[in-house]
Motif scaffolding. Sequence first.
Motif, PDB file in Angstrom:
ATOM      1  N   ALA A  83      37.494  47.926  35.226  1.00  0.00           N
ATOM      2  CA  ALA A  83      37.260  46.477  35.252  1.00  0.00           C
ATOM      3  C   ALA A  83      38.581  45.743  35.037  1.00  0.00           C
ATOM      4  CB  ALA A  83      36.260  46.089  34.178  1.00  0.00           C
ATOM      5  N   LEU A  84      38.671  44.542  35.589  1.00  0.00           N
ATOM      6  CA  LEU A  84      39.872  43.725  35.470  1.00  0.00           C
ATOM      7  C   LEU A  84      39.443  42.322  35.046  1.00  0.00           C
ATOM      8  CD1 LEU A  84      42.998  43.737  36.070  1.00  0.00           C
ATOM      9  CD2 LEU A  84      42.405  42.839  38.316  1.00  0.00           C
ATOM     10  N   VAL A  85      40.061  41.807  33.989  1.00  0.00           N
ATOM     11  CA  VAL A  85      39.742  40.462  33.500  1.00  0.00           C
ATOM     12  C   VAL A  85      41.041  39.658  33.438  1.00  0.00           C
ATOM     13  CG1 VAL A  85      38.785  39.080  31.619  1.00  0.00           C
ATOM     14  CG2 VAL A  85      37.793  41.320  32.152  1.00  0.00           C
ATOM     15  N   ILE A  86      41.045  38.512  34.106  1.00  0.00           N
ATOM     16  CA  ILE A  86      42.216  37.634  34.140  1.00  0.00           C
ATOM     17  C   ILE A  86      41.839  36.329  33.453  1.00  0.00           C
ATOM     18  CG2 ILE A  86      43.825  36.390  35.632  1.00  0.00           C
ATOM     19  CD1 ILE A  86      43.042  38.557  37.794  1.00  0.00           C
ATOM     20  N   VAL A  87      42.594  35.955  32.412  1.00  0.00           N
ATOM     21  CA  VAL A  87      42.333  34.703  31.696  1.00  0.00           C
ATOM     22  C   VAL A  87      43.563  33.812  31.849  1.00  0.00           C
ATOM     23  CG1 VAL A  87      41.779  33.626  29.476  1.00  0.00           C
ATOM     24  CG2 VAL A  87      40.881  35.909  30.016  1.00  0.00           C
ATOM     25  N   ARG A  88      43.322  32.634  32.405  1.00  0.00           N
ATOM     26  CA  ARG A  88      44.380  31.636  32.528  1.00  0.00           C
ATOM     27  C   ARG A  88      44.103  30.530  31.519  1.00  0.00           C
ATOM     28  NH1 ARG A  88      43.388  32.906  38.074  1.00  0.00           N
ATOM     29  NH2 ARG A  88      45.268  33.635  39.085  1.00  0.00           N
ATOM     30  N   GLU A  89      45.149  30.100  30.887  1.00  0.00           N
ATOM     31  CA  GLU A  89      45.039  28.995  29.936  1.00  0.00           C
ATOM     32  C   GLU A  89      45.296  27.702  30.692  1.00  0.00           C
ATOM     33  OE1 GLU A  89      46.650  28.300  25.514  1.00  0.00           O
ATOM     34  OE2 GLU A  89      48.215  28.618  26.997  1.00  0.00           O
ATOM     35  N   LEU A  90      44.355  26.782  30.610  1.00  0.00           N
ATOM     36  CA  LEU A  90      44.490  25.480  31.246  1.00  0.00           C
ATOM     37  C   LEU A  90      45.156  24.541  30.258  1.00  0.00           C
ATOM     38  CD1 LEU A  90      43.811  23.455  33.505  1.00  0.00           C
ATOM     39  CD2 LEU A  90      41.588  23.155  32.434  1.00  0.00           C
TER      40      LEU A  90
END
Length: 144
Positions: A83-90
Amino acid sequence: MAAANAYRFKSVTWSGSGSAVAIPGVVDCSEDDTSGGVTKHRTDNSTTVQGIFMDDIGATIRITTTDLSLRGASGYTMGKSGALVIVRELRANGVGAQAGDKTHTYGTVVLTDMTEGVPINGRGTLQLTFEAYDANGSAVCTFS
């Protein structure tokens, strides 16, 4: 007119070795939805298309990191799935307090390519390419 949203990477995690671990040194990420083509449907006497069916839908994710030690590391083997999880901070206008996160979760991806690239600020780069799929026919990626 409202200012465009500005993002930065908060975290990218990969579970190719069984448990989720952060991919260090991420400097870039691209996510491309892909289609394997379409099939157009017409009835016998029709000259116009009456339905279009997607042959397949997938996604290609490219993560660029400055950590060259990942090549050959445990869990970073071509053909490995996880699994791959990408979190971007806005961030509001690119500065100031955090305004929220944007998370993309890919339930099943396969590591299909690792390419060393041109240095960024004197540091070499490694691009990891993942292909996403879902065997049970649900969404390839969930957004939150």
